[in-house]
Design a protein around this motif. Sequence first.
Motif, PDB file in Angstrom:
ATOM      1  N   ALA A 181      29.723  42.263  47.187  1.00 46.06           N
ATOM      2  CA  ALA A 181      30.190  41.485  48.339  1.00 46.06           C
ATOM      3  C   ALA A 181      31.709  41.427  48.375  1.00 46.06           C
ATOM      4  O   ALA A 181      32.356  41.241  47.351  1.00 46.06           O
ATOM      5  CB  ALA A 181      29.624  40.062  48.269  1.00 46.06           C
ATOM      6  N   GLY A 182      32.277  41.584  49.573  1.00 45.35           N
ATOM      7  CA  GLY A 182      33.727  41.471  49.706  1.00 45.35           C
ATOM      8  C   GLY A 182      34.430  42.486  48.842  1.00 45.35           C
ATOM      9  O   GLY A 182      34.245  43.698  48.975  1.00 45.35           O
ATOM     10  N   TYR A 183      35.230  42.003  47.893  1.00 46.54           N
ATOM     11  CA  TYR A 183      35.879  42.880  46.925  1.00 46.54           C
ATOM     12  C   TYR A 183      34.932  43.046  45.745  1.00 46.54           C
ATOM     13  O   TYR A 183      34.623  42.070  45.057  1.00 46.54           O
ATOM     14  CB  TYR A 183      37.207  42.285  46.469  1.00 46.54           C
ATOM     15  CG  TYR A 183      38.183  42.103  47.614  1.00 46.54           C
ATOM     16  CD1 TYR A 183      38.792  43.198  48.213  1.00 46.54           C
ATOM     17  CD2 TYR A 183      38.478  40.832  48.108  1.00 46.54           C
ATOM     18  CE1 TYR A 183      39.667  43.039  49.266  1.00 46.54           C
ATOM     19  CE2 TYR A 183      39.355  40.659  49.163  1.00 46.54           C
ATOM     20  CZ  TYR A 183      39.950  41.768  49.737  1.00 46.54           C
ATOM     21  OH  TYR A 183      40.816  41.603  50.787  1.00 46.54           O
ATOM     22  N   PRO A 184      34.438  44.243  45.473  1.00 51.12           N
ATOM     23  CA  PRO A 184      33.455  44.451  44.397  1.00 51.12           C
ATOM     24  C   PRO A 184      33.985  43.990  43.050  1.00 51.12           C
ATOM     25  O   PRO A 184      35.184  44.103  42.755  1.00 51.12           O
ATOM     26  CB  PRO A 184      33.240  45.975  44.420  1.00 51.12           C
ATOM     27  CG  PRO A 184      33.630  46.400  45.804  1.00 51.12           C
ATOM     28  CD  PRO A 184      34.751  45.497  46.197  1.00 51.12           C
ATOM     29  N   VAL A 185      33.085  43.463  42.239  1.00 52.89           N
ATOM     30  CA  VAL A 185      33.439  43.011  40.894  1.00 52.89           C
ATOM     31  C   VAL A 185      32.462  43.626  39.897  1.00 52.89           C
ATOM     32  O   VAL A 185      31.386  44.113  40.270  1.00 52.89           O
ATOM     33  CB  VAL A 185      33.406  41.470  40.774  1.00 52.89           C
ATOM     34  CG1 VAL A 185      34.429  40.840  41.695  1.00 52.89           C
ATOM     35  CG2 VAL A 185      32.015  40.923  41.066  1.00 52.89           C
ATOM     36  N   SER A 186      32.830  43.601  38.632  1.00 50.39           N
ATOM     37  CA  SER A 186      31.949  44.101  37.588  1.00 50.39           C
ATOM     38  C   SER A 186      30.745  43.179  37.431  1.00 50.39           C
ATOM     39  O   SER A 186      30.745  42.037  37.914  1.00 50.39           O
ATOM     40  CB  SER A 186      32.698  44.180  36.255  1.00 50.39           C
ATOM     41  OG  SER A 186      32.981  42.871  35.766  1.00 50.39           O
ATOM     42  N   ARG A 187      29.729  43.672  36.741  1.00 52.69           N
ATOM     43  CA  ARG A 187      28.562  42.823  36.526  1.00 52.69           C
ATOM     44  C   ARG A 187      28.920  41.577  35.713  1.00 52.69           C
ATOM     45  O   ARG A 187      28.461  40.480  36.013  1.00 52.69           O
ATOM     46  CB  ARG A 187      27.447  43.605  35.821  1.00 52.69           C
ATOM     47  CG  ARG A 187      26.182  42.767  35.639  1.00 52.69           C
ATOM     48  CD  ARG A 187      25.011  43.528  35.097  1.00 52.69           C
ATOM     49  NE  ARG A 187      23.846  42.653  35.117  1.00 52.69           N
ATOM     50  CZ  ARG A 187      23.018  42.491  36.140  1.00 52.69           C
ATOM     51  NH1 ARG A 187      23.218  43.171  37.250  1.00 52.69           N
ATOM     52  NH2 ARG A 187      21.995  41.664  36.073  1.00 52.69           N
ATOM     53  N   GLU A 188      29.756  41.749  34.687  1.00 47.55           N
ATOM     54  CA  GLU A 188      30.148  40.593  33.880  1.00 47.55           C
ATOM     55  C   GLU A 188      30.883  39.559  34.724  1.00 47.55           C
ATOM     56  O   GLU A 188      30.655  38.351  34.591  1.00 47.55           O
ATOM     57  CB  GLU A 188      31.028  41.040  32.718  1.00 47.55           C
ATOM     58  CG  GLU A 188      30.275  41.761  31.616  1.00 47.55           C
ATOM     59  CD  GLU A 188      31.176  42.039  30.420  1.00 47.55           C
ATOM     60  OE1 GLU A 188      32.147  41.289  30.222  1.00 47.55           O
ATOM     61  OE2 GLU A 188      30.908  43.019  29.706  1.00 47.55           O
ATOM     62  N   ALA A 189      31.774  40.012  35.593  1.00 50.85           N
ATOM     63  CA  ALA A 189      32.498  39.084  36.463  1.00 50.85           C
ATOM     64  C   ALA A 189      31.537  38.380  37.409  1.00 50.85           C
ATOM     65  O   ALA A 189      31.625  37.161  37.615  1.00 50.85           O
ATOM     66  CB  ALA A 189      33.562  39.846  37.256  1.00 50.85           C
TER      67      ALA A 189
END
Length: 291
Positions: free
Chosen positions: A181-189
């Motif tokens: 969503a939005g700006y992709p993040v890592s799974r941990e984040a």
Amino acid sequence: MAGSSQPPAPEPLAESLSLALPHVTVAAQLHGPRDGVPVVALHGWLDNAASFSRLAAKLPGLRILALDLPGHGLSGHRPPGLGYHLWEYAHDVLMAAEALGWQRFSLLGHSMGAIVSVLLAGSMPERIARVGLIDGVLPQTGAPSRSPERLGQALRRSLRSRERKPLYPSIDDAVRARMGAGYPVSREAAERLTERGLVAIEGGFTWRSDPRLLAPTPMRLSDEHAKAFIAEVRCPVRLILAEQGIYADAAEQMAALPFECCWLPGGHHLHLDDETGADAVAAALLGFFSD
């Protein structure tokens, strides 16, 4: 054993805090020693205080108040009829500092939180000692001639019945949704943000955040407004920019700012995505707030 890698040391537990401000109750996480340098940390749009859960432990000597801004995380929502504007967040931050007795403090902001930090530092320079910015500095601006159209869009949206929040059958479904969503993040984040951002409801889980955060912004600052706030900042500012972040194509514009700039590898959430990014951001900020 030679060649083996050691897992990172466990992060110190953050202290949970709830502040009953005159206008809203805000939740927060407190990191670091009680006698540390006071720093208020402000997350980005639709994130929460967990945005700093990886970074805070890497900044020794600081007393970091990581807020859930109103409408986000575990904080309260604004009453009906009120919105979520940048200058209102600046007021929230000031009131939170007042509640802790912090007359002079520093700011550490990411994305939207960085923008709020600049507004507050420019308008209340006597209260702000230093400002650290992570991939955020300038608000989205708009031409004054577009203001009537923008306000009309926001007013028409406000007349609609309240939109339903998304329903996720499992926490893992919500985590995967947040990753993209939005700006992709890592799974941990995503897992860190989701842990603080979800609430269980009948049939699964949904976000705690106020749906009104998704409403169109009724008014935007002009370019002149934004430049005026930047010009009034009196304290040292260190701006950390992500090479794959939101300003990746604006290097010339960033270089023209009167702030110390540092480019680091990573995406928009480089301070949260992984240990490598958090270490790099921490190294760039080490000693800055206590100089």
